[in-house]
Write an enzyme that holds these catalytic residues in place. Structure first.
Site, mmCIF file in Angstrom:
data_model
loop_
_atom_site.group_PDB
_atom_site.id
_atom_site.type_symbol
_atom_site.label_atom_id
_atom_site.label_comp_id
_atom_site.label_asym_id
_atom_site.label_seq_id
_atom_site.Cartn_x
_atom_site.Cartn_y
_atom_site.Cartn_z
ATOM 1 N N HIS A 17 0.838 -1.193 0.000
ATOM 2 C CA HIS A 17 0.000 0.000 0.000
ATOM 3 C C HIS A 17 0.879 1.252 0.000
ATOM 4 O O HIS A 17 2.113 1.153 -0.079
ATOM 5 C CB HIS A 17 -1.007 -0.023 1.150
ATOM 6 C CG HIS A 17 -0.393 -0.088 2.518
ATOM 7 N ND1 HIS A 17 0.541 0.811 2.958
ATOM 8 C CD2 HIS A 17 -0.577 -0.965 3.535
ATOM 9 C CE1 HIS A 17 0.899 0.505 4.198
ATOM 10 N NE2 HIS A 17 0.248 -0.579 4.565
ATOM 11 N N HIS A 20 4.060 1.306 2.289
ATOM 12 C CA HIS A 20 5.215 0.540 1.793
ATOM 13 C C HIS A 20 5.831 1.256 0.594
ATOM 14 O O HIS A 20 7.047 1.323 0.447
ATOM 15 C CB HIS A 20 4.795 -0.859 1.326
ATOM 16 C CG HIS A 20 4.025 -1.650 2.342
ATOM 17 N ND1 HIS A 20 2.739 -2.081 2.125
ATOM 18 C CD2 HIS A 20 4.350 -2.076 3.586
ATOM 19 C CE1 HIS A 20 2.314 -2.746 3.182
ATOM 20 N NE2 HIS A 20 3.269 -2.755 4.095
ATOM 21 N N CYS A 125 1.497 -9.177 22.034
ATOM 22 C CA CYS A 125 0.635 -8.614 20.979
ATOM 23 C C CYS A 125 0.941 -9.356 19.684
ATOM 24 O O CYS A 125 2.077 -9.346 19.212
ATOM 25 C CB CYS A 125 0.881 -7.121 20.797
ATOM 26 S SG CYS A 125 0.022 -6.494 19.335
ATOM 27 N N CYS A 128 2.097 -6.943 16.797
ATOM 28 C CA CYS A 128 3.504 -6.518 16.879
ATOM 29 C C CYS A 128 4.443 -7.718 16.855
ATOM 30 O O CYS A 128 5.644 -7.561 16.670
ATOM 31 C CB CYS A 128 3.786 -5.755 18.165
ATOM 32 S SG CYS A 128 2.875 -4.229 18.355
ATOM 33 N N CYS A 142 -2.902 -2.497 22.898
ATOM 34 C CA CYS A 142 -1.698 -2.153 22.138
ATOM 35 C C CYS A 142 -2.002 -0.872 21.369
ATOM 36 O O CYS A 142 -2.994 -0.812 20.645
ATOM 37 C CB CYS A 142 -1.349 -3.274 21.163
ATOM 38 S SG CYS A 142 -0.262 -2.711 19.845
ATOM 39 N N HIS A 145 -2.229 -1.487 17.488
ATOM 40 C CA HIS A 145 -3.231 -2.387 16.900
ATOM 41 C C HIS A 145 -4.610 -2.304 17.550
ATOM 42 O O HIS A 145 -5.555 -2.936 17.074
ATOM 43 C CB HIS A 145 -2.708 -3.835 16.918
ATOM 44 C CG HIS A 145 -1.484 -4.006 16.076
ATOM 45 N ND1 HIS A 145 -0.211 -3.899 16.581
ATOM 46 C CD2 HIS A 145 -1.350 -4.212 14.748
ATOM 47 C CE1 HIS A 145 0.659 -4.059 15.599
ATOM 48 N NE2 HIS A 145 -0.008 -4.251 14.485
ATOM 49 N N LYS A 294 -6.327 7.291 9.873
ATOM 50 C CA LYS A 294 -5.361 6.189 9.801
ATOM 51 C C LYS A 294 -5.781 5.227 8.683
ATOM 52 O O LYS A 294 -6.970 4.904 8.557
ATOM 53 C CB LYS A 294 -5.370 5.467 11.153
ATOM 54 C CG LYS A 294 -4.251 4.486 11.322
ATOM 55 C CD LYS A 294 -4.328 3.826 12.682
ATOM 56 C CE LYS A 294 -3.694 2.472 12.578
ATOM 57 N NZ LYS A 294 -2.605 2.139 13.275
ATOM 58 N N LYS A 297 -7.513 -1.502 6.856
ATOM 59 C CA LYS A 297 -8.338 -2.400 6.059
ATOM 60 C C LYS A 297 -9.789 -2.318 6.505
ATOM 61 O O LYS A 297 -10.710 -2.311 5.692
ATOM 62 C CB LYS A 297 -7.834 -3.833 6.240
ATOM 63 C CG LYS A 297 -7.510 -4.497 4.932
ATOM 64 C CD LYS A 297 -6.985 -5.883 5.205
ATOM 65 C CE LYS A 297 -7.023 -6.735 3.969
ATOM 66 N NZ LYS A 297 -6.471 -8.057 4.184
HETATM 67 N N1 MSP Z 1 8.424 -7.123 8.600
HETATM 68 C C1 MSP Z 1 8.574 -5.984 9.414
HETATM 69 C C2 MSP Z 1 9.866 -5.276 9.111
HETATM 70 C C3 MSP Z 1 11.090 -6.095 9.271
HETATM 71 S S1 MSP Z 1 12.518 -5.213 8.809
HETATM 72 C C4 MSP Z 1 13.808 -6.134 9.343
HETATM 73 C C5 MSP Z 1 7.414 -5.024 9.163
HETATM 74 N N2 MSP Z 1 6.757 -5.156 8.021
HETATM 75 S S2 MSP Z 1 5.532 -4.224 7.550
HETATM 76 O O1 MSP Z 1 5.038 -4.820 6.340
HETATM 77 O O2 MSP Z 1 4.620 -4.047 8.602
HETATM 78 O O3 MSP Z 1 6.166 -2.888 7.146
HETATM 79 C C6 MSP Z 1 6.317 -1.828 8.027
HETATM 80 C C7 MSP Z 1 6.872 -0.675 7.240
HETATM 81 O O4 MSP Z 1 5.989 -0.357 6.132
HETATM 82 C C8 MSP Z 1 6.978 0.638 7.987
HETATM 83 O O5 MSP Z 1 8.132 0.724 8.779
HETATM 84 C C9 MSP Z 1 7.016 1.594 6.813
HETATM 85 O O6 MSP Z 1 8.238 1.494 6.159
HETATM 86 C C10 MSP Z 1 5.935 1.028 5.926
HETATM 87 N N3 MSP Z 1 4.612 1.503 6.312
HETATM 88 C C11 MSP Z 1 3.531 0.737 6.601
HETATM 89 N N4 MSP Z 1 2.460 1.551 6.828
HETATM 90 C C12 MSP Z 1 2.825 2.836 6.720
HETATM 91 C C13 MSP Z 1 2.147 4.076 6.710
HETATM 92 N N5 MSP Z 1 0.860 4.181 6.937
HETATM 93 N N6 MSP Z 1 2.867 5.183 6.449
HETATM 94 C C14 MSP Z 1 4.195 5.135 6.149
HETATM 95 N N7 MSP Z 1 4.856 3.978 6.113
HETATM 96 C C15 MSP Z 1 4.260 2.831 6.558
HETATM 97 O O7 MSP Z 1 7.189 -4.201 10.016
#
Ligand code: MSP
Length: 645
Positions: A17, A20, A125, A128, A142, A145, A294, A297
């Site tokens: 999304h 990412h 959690c 997390c 949490c 979440h 925020k 989903k």
């Molecule tokens: N798998 C772990 C990371 C392991 S790294 C060794 C993880 N994955 S995640 O799919 O949840 O990705 C989190 C990351 O996605 C955030 O740190 C950020 O880079 C990005 N984002 C997810 N949602 C976001 C927003 N709403 N806004 C900005 N970035 C965000 O955590």
């Protein structure tokens, strides 16, 4: 000069999304910037595929975790090129080499005495994937979440994280750039002002099997964070690969604030225990909300990069996200905001500057860069502003302050637009004796555009490549190299032949898409059957309203209690569900992997309670005397989501 830039590896329990996309755009932009300043860069992203969340998501879909992970991982991998992002390495935590390295590291840390076995009870959690402290909870939930943690008591292995607390504090204090922006550095230091607990690094197999087995106890798998963080090393073929020696000393991680603690506390202490020098920098950004809410989903406001690219274009999306978010703070996405930036900053400012200048060069100098004559104060002013911008831009980009870098670039764009108004090339063109002055003005503009093209390259590589092409330059000459040198004023050779290009950033009318369908509705074009609209013929505009796509079927299952329906999961290229009445003619197994044609902009409908978003096209044919449906497919491999023209 070298650089190693990483994104988090994303969990495969959700599709890519905007959040990412942002982190990965940032890492790509920074990688491109470093390449532009002459660095040898390695840029890595990937997917995190073990742990509770993935196991749960796979169970929900009734598939094996690895098959599920393969599918979603591919979705991430396929998304990046759509955003003009081309990582040097895409790592998966299910790669055998990663698994072997994680086990070797665990054994090493265990042998050194930094891992011990103990009883533990705590508040866990699942979101997390870690134990939370009482202090972290907000109203018993949490904070990330909004779910109550589970009380879990079990025997587990622990990493002696506390042993490294003082050393970590010292490192952060001695290296002000280790964690930036400063607010996150302060947050970490404040967290470290309390005693650090040891880290539980195992999960009993009785509770979770989807993970890397501990090399010293087969009854346990590795905690997902201990597994995931190591990706930054395995991606460099640690310990023996030459890339490890070259790139580890210059490692820079880009993350969002949600995963600050694992990166700023777990990871450096793990590295200390392994005897590996710490990464160089951690760059932490804020969160994207959508319409100030925020993204989630359950609210249904998750924004997908593929949709945004289709609606606004990839350059606009990259520009918007980098310009709109101050790195470190939260920002809000809205279609109004992106349309406003597209029309004002891109179409009006840079788009106009480029097209006006190129049109004048075509008209007045036959499409060639003229040789400049003597310089006047207005020329020097534009030159100076450009040179100052280059300094500001470089400094801001080095510090991940993309919005500031872009502000500086836009100062120049506005100065150049004013320069045109002040110098009136169209008036100069009327007088033969002003020819030299006209040439100086047009040279100054082309040179300014060349430098603008270079600095825009990391932000909007597609648009910059087009601009470079129009200016008669090789794309590589503006995307790679040594900005300090090639950004020097006056390097554009006179007599360079310019090339015509289409408009860089066409304006977008407000709610363009909506207006089309609304006006069509008002005129009755959509609702009336074709016979009434004109003897069964439709116009090109009417045809344009149907969004036909190539879709890849990635999963298929019969709908319970229905003879006719099959529930398909297709990629267009984002995943969606389509319920199709083809069960009498196809078995679910034979459908998987097929590339079919779908109408992608159908109003969602529910069939047997299942929401269906689209319609699969099939021919109604008489086969051996019986009517059957034969799916329309495409000949040859094309990417899922390709438009059918
Ligand atoms: N798998 C772990 C990371 C392991 S790294 C060794 C993880 N994955 S995640 O799919 O949840 O990705 C989190 C990351 O996605 C955030 O740190 C950020 O880079 C990005 N984002 C997810 N949602 C976001 C927003 N709403 N806004 C900005 N970035 C965000 O955590």
């Amino acid at each position: 000069m070298k650089a190693y830039i990483t994104t988090p590896i994303y969990y495969v329990n959700a599709q890519p999304h905007l959040g990412h996309a942002y982190t990965t755009i940032v890492a790509d932009t920074y990688s491109r910037f470093r390449r532009l300043t002459g660095a040898r860069v390695r840029f890595q992203t990937g997917t995190d595929e073990h742990g509770d969340k993935i196991a749960e998501a796979a169970t929900k879909e009734d598939v094996a975790p690895k098959d599920y992970a393969d599918r979603i991982s591919r979705l991430f991998r396929d998304t990046w090129p759509l955003l003009e992002i081309h990582p040097d390495n895409f790592i998966r935590t299910t790669d055998p080499q990663h698994i072997a390295t994680v086990q070797a590291i665990l054994q090493k840390v265990y042998d050194s005495g930094d891992i011990y076995f103990d009883e533990y009870s705590g508040l866990y959690c699942r979101g997390c994937e870690r134990f939370l402290t009482e202090k972290e909870l907000v109203d018993g939930l949490c904070p990330d979440h909004q779910t109550p943690p589970q009380e879990i008591a079990e025997q587990n292995y622990f990493f002696r994280m506390s042993r490294y607390q003082q050393r970590l504090i010292g490192h952060i204090q001695d290296n002000p750039d280790f964690i930036t922006p400063e607010r996150y550095r302060n947050e970490v230091l404040s967290f470290l002002s309390e005693p650090l607990e040891d880290l539980c690094i195992s999960r009993p197999k009785s509770r979770l099997t989807w993970g890397i087995e501990l090399p010293f106890d087969a009854n346990f798998v590795t905690y997902v964070w201990f597994d995931a963080l190591i990706n930054y090393l395995t991606g460099l073929n640690y310990p023996d690969g030459p890339d490890f020696k070259t790139f580890w000393p210059v490692a820079e991680h880009v993350i969002a604030k949600d995963i600050l603690k694992p990166h700023a506390i777990y990871w450096p202490t793990m590295l200390m225990s392994m005897g590996i020098p710490l990464y160089k920098k951690l760059h932490v950004h804020g969160y994207w909300n959508v319409d100030d809410t925020k993204m989630s989903k359950s609210i249904g406001n998750v924004v997908r990069p593929a949709q945004l690219i289709e609606e606004y274009g990839v350059d606009t999306l990259r520009y918007f996200t980098l310009r709109e978010m101050s790195f470190g703070l939260d920002a809000s996405f809205s279609s109004e905001a992106i349309v406003a930036r597209k029309n004002s900053d891109l179409a009006n400012d840079i788009g106009n500057l480029y097209s006006r200048s190129m049109a004048m060069l075509q008209k007045y100098t036959g499409g060639r860069v003229p040789a400049p004559g003597p310089i006047s104060p207005t020329d020097s002013l534009l030159q100076k502003t450009t040179e100052q911008m280059l300094e500001l831009y470089t400094e801001a980009m080095e510090h991940f302050q993309f919005h500031r870098a872009l502000q500086a670039v836009w100062e120049v764009i506005s100065c150049a637009n004013k320069y045109i108004v002040t110098n009136e090339p169209w008036a100069l063109a009327k007088e033969a004796e002003s020819a030299e002055r006209l040439h100086t003005v047009l040279y100054t503009l082309s040179e300014c555009l060349r430098i603008l093209t270079m600095v825009l390259g990391p932000i909007m590589p597609g648009a910059a490549a087009k601009m470079a092409f129009g200016l008669g330059l090789e794309a590589d000459s503006v995307l790679l190299g040594n900005l300090q040198q090639s950004g020097r004023w006056g390097l554009l050779p006179p007599d360079t032949a310019l090339r015509p290009i289409e408009s860089l950033f066409p304006r977008m009318e407000k709610d363009q898409v909506k207006e089309i369908s609304q006006s069509a509705k008002a005129s009755g074009k959509i609702d009336k059957p074709p016979a009434e609209a004109g003897q069964g013929l439709i116009t090109f505009d009417q045809l344009q309203m149907v969004d036909l796509r190539v879709a890849e079927i990635v999963a298929a299952e019969r709908v319970k209690k229905s003879e006719k329906l099959i529930k398909l999961t297709v990629r267009v290229p984002e995943e969606r569900t389509i319920v199709a009445g083809i069960a009498e003619f196809y078995s679910p197994e034979e459908l998987i992997g097929l590339l079919v044609l779908v109408v992608a902009n159908m109003k969602p409908a529910k069939l047997m309670g299942i929401p269906s978003q689209g319609m699969v096209l099939a021919a109604k044919a008489l086969v051996e005397g019986k009517e059957r449906l034969v799916l329309s497919t495409v000949s040859g491999m094309v990417p899922a989501g390709s438009k059918v023209a």
